[in-house]
Design an enzyme around this catalytic site. Structure first.
Site, PDB file in Angstrom:
ATOM      1  N   ASP A 292      -0.388 -10.310   8.199  1.00  0.00           N
ATOM      2  CA  ASP A 292      -0.299  -9.500   6.894  1.00  0.00           C
ATOM      3  C   ASP A 292       0.858  -8.337   7.258  1.00  0.00           C
ATOM      4  O   ASP A 292       0.683  -7.348   6.980  1.00  0.00           O
ATOM      5  CB  ASP A 292      -1.736  -9.084   6.596  1.00  0.00           C
ATOM      6  CG  ASP A 292      -1.812  -8.371   5.233  1.00  0.00           C
ATOM      7  OD1 ASP A 292      -0.721  -8.467   4.518  1.00  0.00           O
ATOM      8  OD2 ASP A 292      -2.908  -7.805   4.674  1.00  0.00           O
TER       9      ASP A 292
ATOM     10  N   GLU B  34       6.054 -12.792   0.528  1.00  0.00           N
ATOM     11  CA  GLU B  34       6.362 -11.698  -0.343  1.00  0.00           C
ATOM     12  C   GLU B  34       7.585 -11.148  -0.242  1.00  0.00           C
ATOM     13  O   GLU B  34       7.692 -10.138   0.715  1.00  0.00           O
ATOM     14  CB  GLU B  34       5.286 -10.831  -0.616  1.00  0.00           C
ATOM     15  CG  GLU B  34       3.875 -11.245  -0.891  1.00  0.00           C
ATOM     16  CD  GLU B  34       2.690 -10.264  -0.267  1.00  0.00           C
ATOM     17  OE1 GLU B  34       2.751  -9.278  -0.957  1.00  0.00           O
ATOM     18  OE2 GLU B  34       1.858 -10.748   0.295  1.00  0.00           O
TER      19      GLU B  34
ATOM     20  N   HIS C   6       3.664 -12.632  -5.884  1.00  0.00           N
ATOM     21  CA  HIS C   6       2.768 -12.894  -4.938  1.00  0.00           C
ATOM     22  C   HIS C   6       1.790 -14.187  -4.955  1.00  0.00           C
ATOM     23  O   HIS C   6       0.473 -14.478  -5.007  1.00  0.00           O
ATOM     24  CB  HIS C   6       1.248 -11.712  -5.238  1.00  0.00           C
ATOM     25  CG  HIS C   6       0.444 -11.465  -4.299  1.00  0.00           C
ATOM     26  ND1 HIS C   6      -0.229 -12.113  -3.485  1.00  0.00           N
ATOM     27  CD2 HIS C   6       0.417 -10.060  -3.558  1.00  0.00           C
ATOM     28  CE1 HIS C   6      -0.945 -11.442  -2.516  1.00  0.00           C
ATOM     29  NE2 HIS C   6      -0.491 -10.260  -2.566  1.00  0.00           N
ATOM     30  N   SER C   7       2.674 -15.352  -5.078  1.00  0.00           N
ATOM     31  CA  SER C   7       2.012 -16.735  -5.078  1.00  0.00           C
ATOM     32  C   SER C   7       1.534 -16.961  -3.634  1.00  0.00           C
ATOM     33  O   SER C   7       2.062 -16.524  -2.580  1.00  0.00           O
ATOM     34  CB  SER C   7       3.256 -17.584  -5.433  1.00  0.00           C
ATOM     35  OG  SER C   7       3.580 -17.770  -6.735  1.00  0.00           O
TER      36      SER C   7
ATOM     37  N   HIS D 216      -0.742  -2.532  -4.723  1.00  0.00           N
ATOM     38  CA  HIS D 216      -0.161  -3.324  -5.500  1.00  0.00           C
ATOM     39  C   HIS D 216       0.022  -2.795  -6.970  1.00  0.00           C
ATOM     40  O   HIS D 216      -0.289  -3.583  -7.941  1.00  0.00           O
ATOM     41  CB  HIS D 216      -0.861  -4.690  -5.593  1.00  0.00           C
ATOM     42  CG  HIS D 216      -0.731  -5.350  -4.296  1.00  0.00           C
ATOM     43  ND1 HIS D 216       0.405  -5.424  -3.536  1.00  0.00           N
ATOM     44  CD2 HIS D 216      -1.311  -6.607  -3.643  1.00  0.00           C
ATOM     45  CE1 HIS D 216       0.417  -6.296  -2.640  1.00  0.00           C
ATOM     46  NE2 HIS D 216      -0.609  -7.001  -2.675  1.00  0.00           N
TER      47      HIS D 216
ATOM     48  N   ARG E 134       0.857  -1.202  -0.047  1.00  0.00           N
ATOM     49  CA  ARG E 134       0.017   0.051   0.037  1.00  0.00           C
ATOM     50  C   ARG E 134       0.863   1.086  -0.188  1.00  0.00           C
ATOM     51  O   ARG E 134       2.028   1.245   0.630  1.00  0.00           O
ATOM     52  CB  ARG E 134      -0.857  -0.034   1.351  1.00  0.00           C
ATOM     53  CG  ARG E 134      -1.905  -1.122   1.308  1.00  0.00           C
ATOM     54  CD  ARG E 134      -2.562  -1.307   2.647  1.00  0.00           C
ATOM     55  NE  ARG E 134      -3.533  -2.617   2.426  1.00  0.00           N
ATOM     56  CZ  ARG E 134      -3.385  -3.805   2.759  1.00  0.00           C
ATOM     57  NH1 ARG E 134      -1.919  -4.326   2.782  1.00  0.00           N
ATOM     58  NH2 ARG E 134      -4.100  -4.755   2.424  1.00  0.00           N
TER      59      ARG E 134
END
Length: 349
Positions: free
Chosen positions: A252, A314, A179-180, A105, A80
């Site tokens: 997160d 990530e 971003h897997s 993103h 962000r």
């Protein structure tokens, strides 16, 4: 070693292709030239059964319609950006607001939705694909024309080596990641709450209620954020720590890496025996345990999405770094090259 190319779909009359890389052990990685998306990674469990360990969709349409970023390269800036704006050399830049008041993103149509040029690579001990794309000056509000390359190599040591490079003709921001969504149970047959994660990290970034960094770096000591000796991802769901609760009962968060390219991230699923070791030259890893994932979608295996179905690891620069002078800069100058290297090694225990 082998590369198989197939047509995957069509977008506005342009064909999208899938590329399946296979090594001499039978391990496979499949990716498409839409967003450099990794659609499938098939690796053996402790009994030798090959199963998919990432979340993906069957069609191009699902990747475009469902804003989940499964397997995609995201950018120009991952994460962000507060208030969807920033300043460089007294010039203000305004970006699309695609998550509340913030930019996420790379915007409404980031790198994950671009069609990349793809070139197969064959080496002695690896096969791969090199993707390239030019992001023009002003795209999604960012300054500078940025020329990018993303290379995926699959080796006979069951390594996926990902290299991202970028140059610009004007000072800009660049912080790219893959971003897997990983699930080592195989074909997403179970959630990831029993997965054990080990991370060489002493600090993580405190987030506010918009999941933006406050600027504070918190110690992991004595919290559910301490992965230095390994812990179950379920600990984040059960934790009463305000930061776990804030993120939707889980993680997160950006974790600052204490070491680089030294087996700094290890994920283990004891049931399947699969392991994933991640090594990177990037300063942090954002760990996301799918706490916000809705149950609206169906994966390529026919599994309904839900919270805690997968975990993202990530590797990147720190999110919203442009607004925090104490964070490592994600500014790219015309005189320098951006280079991110991450190696994912799949094994069994």
């Amino acid at each position: 070693m082998n590369i198989v190319t197939k047509e995957f779909g069509i977008i506005n009359g342009e064909k999208i292709y899938s590329f399946t890389l296979e090594n001499n052990n039978g391990m496979q990685l499949t990716c498409i030239n839409l967003g450099c998306i990794v659609t499938e990674i098939k690796t053996p469990d402790s009994n030798g059964n090959l199963e998919n360990v990432v979340l993906g969709y069957k069609t191009v349409e699902e990747y475009l319609e469902n804003k989940t970023f499964f397997g995609a390269i995201v950018g120009r800036v991952a994460g962000r950006i507060a208030n969807a704006q920033f300043e460089i050399d007294n010039n203000q830049y305004f970006l699309p607001k695609n998550e509340g008041n913030n930019h996420l993103h790379g915007g409404i149509s980031g790198f994950n939705e671009k069609i990349w040029h793809a070139k197969p690579i064959e080496a002695d001990h690896a096969v791969g694909i090199e993707f390239s794309y030019s992001s023009i000056d002003g795209e999604e509000g960012y300054p500078g024309t940025v020329k990018l390359s993303v290379t995926y190599l699959l080796t006979n040591d069951n390594e996926w080596v990902q290299t991202i490079k970028g140059t610009t003709d004007k000072k800009t921001l660049l912080n790219v990641t893959n971003h897997s969504f990983f699930n080592l149970s195989g074909n997403a047959k179970a959630d990831i709450l029993s997965h054990e994660l080990t991370v060489k990290s002493d600090q993580f970034l405190e987030l506010n209620d918009q999941l933006l960094p406050t600027g504070k770096m918190l110690s992991v000591e004595g919290t559910a954020f301490d992965f230095r000796n390994g812990r179950k991802l379920n600990d984040g769901r059960l934790s009463e720590h305000p930061q776990n609760r804030l993120a939707g009962n889980g993680y997160d968060h950006p974790f600052l890496l204490a070491e680089n390219e030294q087996q700094e991230i290890i994920l283990l699923d004891e049931t399947s025996g699969r392991t994933l070791t991640v090594e990177t030259n990037q300063p942090c890893v954002v760990i996301y345990t799918s706490n916000q994932m809705s149950d609206e979608f169906t994966t390529s295996e026919g599994v309904q999405t839900k919270k805690y179905l997968a975990v993202c690891l990530e590797t990147q620069g720190l999110p919203d770094a442009i607004h925090h002078a104490n964070f490592p800069s994600v500014m790219l100058e015309p005189t320098s090259e951006y280079k991110s290297v991450t190696k994912y090694t799949f094994g069994v225990r």
